[in-house]
Scaffold this active site. Structure first.
Site, PDB file in Angstrom:
ATOM      1  N   CYS A 101       0.940  -1.198   0.033  1.00 36.89           N
ATOM      2  CA  CYS A 101      -0.056  -0.030   0.064  1.00 36.89           C
ATOM      3  C   CYS A 101       1.022   1.261  -0.082  1.00 36.89           C
ATOM      4  O   CYS A 101       1.815   1.390   0.950  1.00 36.89           O
ATOM      5  CB  CYS A 101      -0.849  -0.002   1.300  1.00 36.89           C
ATOM      6  N   GLU A 139      -5.386  -8.528  -0.864  1.00 31.99           N
ATOM      7  CA  GLU A 139      -5.012  -8.453   0.839  1.00 31.99           C
ATOM      8  C   GLU A 139      -3.838  -7.440   1.006  1.00 31.99           C
ATOM      9  O   GLU A 139      -2.931  -7.230   0.334  1.00 31.99           O
ATOM     10  CB  GLU A 139      -4.407 -10.050   0.703  1.00 31.99           C
ATOM     11  N   ARG A 190      -3.093 -13.483  12.661  1.00 32.02           N
ATOM     12  CA  ARG A 190      -2.569 -12.899  11.357  1.00 32.02           C
ATOM     13  C   ARG A 190      -3.724 -12.002  10.850  1.00 32.02           C
ATOM     14  O   ARG A 190      -4.168 -12.512   9.471  1.00 32.02           O
ATOM     15  CB  ARG A 190      -1.806 -13.766  10.466  1.00 32.02           C
ATOM     16  N   ARG A 192      -5.501  -9.834   8.701  1.00 32.35           N
ATOM     17  CA  ARG A 192      -5.326  -9.212   7.243  1.00 32.35           C
ATOM     18  C   ARG A 192      -6.506  -8.574   6.752  1.00 32.35           C
ATOM     19  O   ARG A 192      -7.552  -9.139   6.930  1.00 32.35           O
ATOM     20  CB  ARG A 192      -4.638 -10.227   6.345  1.00 32.35           C
TER      21      ARG A 192
END
Length: 471
Positions: A101, A139, A190, A192
Site C-alpha cells: 500500500c 490482501e 494474522r 489481514r
C-alpha cells in the site's frame, strides 16, 4: 485423500503427480498472481482447480522459491508489465494480489483511477480495466483499513466501483486462528484486510450496505481459539533443528526470568503474575519521584512496579543478584518481562519473543503474526525457535513445499510477507457465496461457483498434501 467429486475440477498441472480419481481437464478458472511472493494465493487458487496464467514477483529469492514449487518463474516488475503502453498480463477470471500500500496523492481528491497513478495499485487497476476478471481478491495489512489510511481505502474502493465491480466499503478483516483445523485454520493471529470484488456491469444486487461484513473478523463454526488451539498441532518433536538454537546469552535470560516466574508463583500461592510489564530497571528508582511530564501510561506502569517491588523487595534483590540482572549480561531490553501467559507456571512452558520492549511470554496456544524481520517465536517446550518448516505450516503450506538451500533468514522473511492459504480459501468461498447471484449469470462465473462451492472441500489441506510435485 481427496473426494472423488473433485475429479474433473482439479487441474493436474505440469510437474505434479496425478491425484486419486482425477483426470486432466480444462481448468475451472484462470488466475493471475500479482506480488506473488512464494505463492500463498497460488496454493489456494490452484487447489480450487484454477490454472495460473501469469505471476509476478520482484524479489529474486522469493521468485526462485515460487518457481521451484509451482513451475512458473514470476520474476519481473509489474510496472513494466502493466502500464499505459504495455499489457503483458493475459486473460483470466480471478485476479489475486497481496499488494504493497502506497500513499496516493490527495491533490484534487479525485478518488478515481487517475489518483492512483504512480502507485502499484494503479498497475493493478490497469489490469482490471483491461482484462475485467470476474473476481478480484486483494490482501493487505490491517492498517490499510485504519484511520491513517482512510483516503487510500476510499480511493481503492471507488476505483473498483468505477470499473463496475461490486465491492463492500466495509473492511473484511480475517485471521487464520479464527478457523478450526478442519477448515484450514492455523494457530497464528494474522489479521489481514481482504478486499473482494465481482465484476458486475449490470448492477445486480448493487449497493452493499455499510456495516459488518459477513466474513469479517469472527471465529467460524463455534471455534474457540483461546481454548482449542495448541502449538503441538504443528510442531516437530525435535529439540535440535540447525539454525533454530538459542544462544548462551538467550538461555541465560530465559533461565533467569523462569526462576523469577517460579519464585513469584510460589510466593503468590499460585496466583498469576501481574499483567503490567515488569521493569527491573524501575526497582532501582522506586524511592524517586516520577519526573513531571512522564506520559500517563508510563506513570501507571512505574507506580505498579514500585508497589510490586516494595511488596517483594527481599526476594527480588536476591534474584537480581543471583542472575546478574544489573550487569552487562542483561541489556536493558532483557530486564523487562511482559507476561501474557496467564496461569502458566514456568517461562519455559510459554512461547516467547525477544522484542525491543522486552521479553514477551504467551501461552503455547496460538502465535502472533509471523513478521518479515527478527523476533521469530521461541517455543519454550522445545527450547528453540520455530523452524522454517513450522513457519510454512503456520501459513498453510504443505510439508512438501521446498525452499531449496536458501538460508533460514530468507525463509522467515518470505513467511512473514506471505498470505495464509487457509484464510484465502475461506475468504474466497465466503465472497463467492455473497455474490452468487452475479456469478451464476455467466459461464465463467458458474465455473467459479462450481469449483469453489460444489466441488471443493471446506479445507485446502488434503488437496495440497496430495499435490506433491513429481521428481
Amino acid at each position: 485423500m481427496i473426494d472423488d467429486t473433485l475429479g474433473s475440477m482439479l487441474l493436474c498441472q505440469r510437474g505434479w503427480a496425478k491425484l486419486p480419481a482425477m483426470v486432466a481437464s480444462v481448468p475451472a478458472f484462470r488466475f493471475v498472481d500479482l506480488f506473488a511472493g512464494i505463492g500463498g494465493f497460488h496454493a489456494a487458487l490452484s487447489a480450487y482447480g484454477g490454472e495460473c496464467k501469469y505471476a509476478v514477483e520482484i524479489d529474486p529469492a522469493a521468485a526462485r522459491v515460487y518457481e521451484r514449487n509451482w513451475g512458473y518463474d514470476p520474476l519481473g516488475d509489474i510496472t513494466k508489465h502493466a502500464n499505459d503502453d504495455t499489457m503483458a498480463v493475459p486473460e483470466h477470471e480471478i485476479l489475486a494480489a497481496g499488494f504493497p500500500c502506497q500513499p496516493f496523492s490527495k491533490s484534487g481528491a479525485q478518488r478515481g483511477m487517475e489518483e492512483t497513478r504512480g502507485t502499484l495499485f494503479w498497475n493493478i487497476a490497469r489490469i482490471i480495466e483491461e482484462r475485467r476478471p470476474k473476481v478480484v481478491i486483494l490482501e493487505n495489512v490491517r492498517n490499510l483499513a485504519g484511520p491513517r489510511h482512510l483516503h487510500e481505502w476510499q480511493v481503492i474502493i471507488e476505483t473498483l466501483k468505477d470499473l463496475d465491480y461490486r465491492v463492500s466499503e466495509t473492511p473484511a478483516i480475517f485471521s487464520p486462528h479464527l478457523l478450526p483445523p478442519e477448515r484450514g485454520g492455523r494457530p497464528q493471529v494474522r489479521e489481514r484486510v481482504f478486499i473482494t470484488a465481482t465484476h458486475n456491469p449490470n448492477g445486480i444486487g448493487d449497493g452493499l450496505p455499510v456495516g459488518p461484513v459477513a466474513f469479517s473478523n469472527k471465529a467460524i463454526d463455534g471455534w474457540e481459539p483461546k481454548e482449542e488451539w495448541h502449538l503441538e498441532d504443528l510442531l516437530d518433536d525435535s529439540h535440535n533443528i540447525p539454525g533454530c538454537e538459542l544462544t548462551s546469552a538467550e538461555r541465560l535470560w530465559i533461565d533467569a526470568w523462569n526462576d523469577f516466574v517460579e519464585i513469584m508463583w510460589e510466593r503468590r500461592e499460585g496466583r498469576r503474575l501481574p499483567g503490567f510489564p515488569i521493569w527491573a530497571n524501575s526497582w532501582r528508582d522506586y524511592r524517586d519521584p516520577i519526573p513531571p511530564g512522564t506520559p500517563a501510561w508510563k506513570t501507571s506502569h512505574l507506580r505498579k512496579n514500585y508497589e510490586f517491588y516494595r511488596a517483594h523487595k527481599d526476594v527480588l534483590d536476591a534474584w537480581a543478584e543471583k542472575w546478574g540482572v544489573f550487569t552487562d549480561a542483561f541489556p536493558p531490553s532483557r530486564r523487562k518481562l511482559e507476561w501474557q501467559a496467564q496461569d502458566t507456571p514456568r517461562l519455559w512452558d510459554t512461547v516467547m519473543h525477544f522484542r525491543p520492549s522486552g521479553i514477551r511470554a504467551k501461552r503455547p496456544t496460538y502465535l502472533p503474526a509471523l513478521v518479515a524481520i527478527t523476533q521469530t517465536s521461541i517455543v519454550g517446550p522445545r527450547e528453540r525457535r520455530l523452524s522454517p518448516r513450522e513457519t510454512a505450516r503456520l501459513q498453510g503450506l504443505p510439508d512438501w513445499f521446498d525452499f531449496g538451500d536458501q538460508r533460514p533468514g530468507a525463509t522467515y522473511k518470505q513467511m512473514g510477507n506471505g498470505v495464509n492459504v487457509g484464510a484465502v480459501w475461506h475468504i474466497l468461498r465466503a465472497h463467492v457465496e455473497r455474490d452468487e447471484e452475479i456469478l451464476k449469470t455467466t459461464p465463467e462465473g458458474r465455473s467459479i461457483l462450481h469449483a469453489v462451492l460444489d466441488a471443493a472441500p471446506l479445507s485446502p489441506d488434503g488437496i495440497l498434501a496430495a499435490m506433491k510435485p513429481t521428481a
